[in-house]
Design an enzyme around this catalytic site. Structure first.
Site, mmCIF file in Angstrom:
data_model
loop_
_atom_site.group_PDB
_atom_site.id
_atom_site.type_symbol
_atom_site.label_atom_id
_atom_site.label_comp_id
_atom_site.label_asym_id
_atom_site.label_seq_id
_atom_site.Cartn_x
_atom_site.Cartn_y
_atom_site.Cartn_z
ATOM 1 N N TYR A 101 62.783 16.507 -15.468
ATOM 2 C CA TYR A 101 61.374 15.974 -15.798
ATOM 3 C C TYR A 101 60.751 16.889 -17.002
ATOM 4 C CZ TYR A 101 61.993 13.473 -11.560
ATOM 5 O OH TYR A 101 62.304 12.668 -10.553
ATOM 6 N N HIS B 247 61.382 5.981 -17.405
ATOM 7 C CA HIS B 247 61.492 6.972 -16.393
ATOM 8 C C HIS B 247 61.994 8.242 -17.183
ATOM 9 C CE1 HIS B 247 60.969 4.468 -13.114
ATOM 10 N NE2 HIS B 247 61.677 3.471 -13.612
HETATM 11 C C1 DQA Z 1 60.861 8.940 -12.227
HETATM 12 C C2 DQA Z 1 62.056 8.578 -11.489
HETATM 13 C C3 DQA Z 1 61.951 8.369 -9.937
HETATM 14 O O1 DQA Z 1 63.185 8.104 -9.298
HETATM 15 C C4 DQA Z 1 61.014 9.553 -9.364
HETATM 16 O O2 DQA Z 1 60.512 9.310 -8.083
HETATM 17 C C5 DQA Z 1 59.997 9.943 -10.006
HETATM 18 C C6 DQA Z 1 59.907 10.095 -11.469
HETATM 19 C C7 DQA Z 1 61.174 9.398 -13.636
HETATM 20 O O3 DQA Z 1 60.234 9.328 -14.596
HETATM 21 O O4 DQA Z 1 62.328 9.979 -13.929
HETATM 22 O O5 DQA Z 1 58.799 10.371 -9.364
HETATM 23 O O6 DQA Z 1 60.058 7.665 -12.360
#
Ligand code: DQA
Length: 149
Positions: free
Chosen positions: A27, A104
């Protein structure tokens, strides 16, 4: 002069309030405020007006979607883990729809199998994943084109 049809709701779901504490390899190690700052910069360049919202409450997230067209012309949604199982949010997306792009940060297509599933398929216009923060710039561009903003 600001353009019409240019308001973009940028909706973050569960666990985005602690983004800076989550796995930096997935992230990026940035905070939600930093993420919103970057999105705000791109939006300004495109003459879009972002409206930011984050909650850890699924009920609040649904409530926001029930009225999203009152305040926004389009939406970017990163609902975090809810993406993969919340039929309630999927149903809420259909209540008061605006053109919506799913984003995402991480590459959900190449992680655990359960993350490959999005219950928003068919309810969003596009899905962008695995491009980190830059995915939001791409989503803003798609919406600017879509809205003619
Ligand atoms: C997410 C991917 C999801 O699987 C995860 O649960 C998140 C972040 C992403 O931004 O990569 O909380 O949405």
């Amino acid at each position: 002069m600001s353009r019409a049809n240019n308001r973009i709701a940028v909706l973050h779901g569960v666990n985005f309030d602690v983004l800076e504490k989550r796995d930096p390899d997935l992230y990026g190690g940035i905070s939600l405020s930093e993420l919103e700052y970057r999105i705000g910069g791109w939006a300004a360049e495109m003459e879009l007006e972002p409206i930011f919202f984050q909650t850890n409450s699924e009920a609040e997230f649904c409530g926001y979607l029930h009225r999203v067209s009152e305040t926004a012309d389009g939406a970017i949604i990163n609902a975090g883990a809810w993406t993969h199982y919340s039929r309630a949010i999927g149903d809420a997306l259909a209540v008061d729809p605006v053109p919506t792009v799913e984003v995402h940060l991480s590459d959900v297509e190449n992680r655990e199998d359960w993350r490959k599933v999005s219950v928003f398929d068919g309810l969003v216009e596009s899905k962008i994943s695995g491009k980190g923060v830059d995915g939001y710039q791409e989503a803003l561009k798609l919406l600017a084109d879509r809205l003619g903003a």
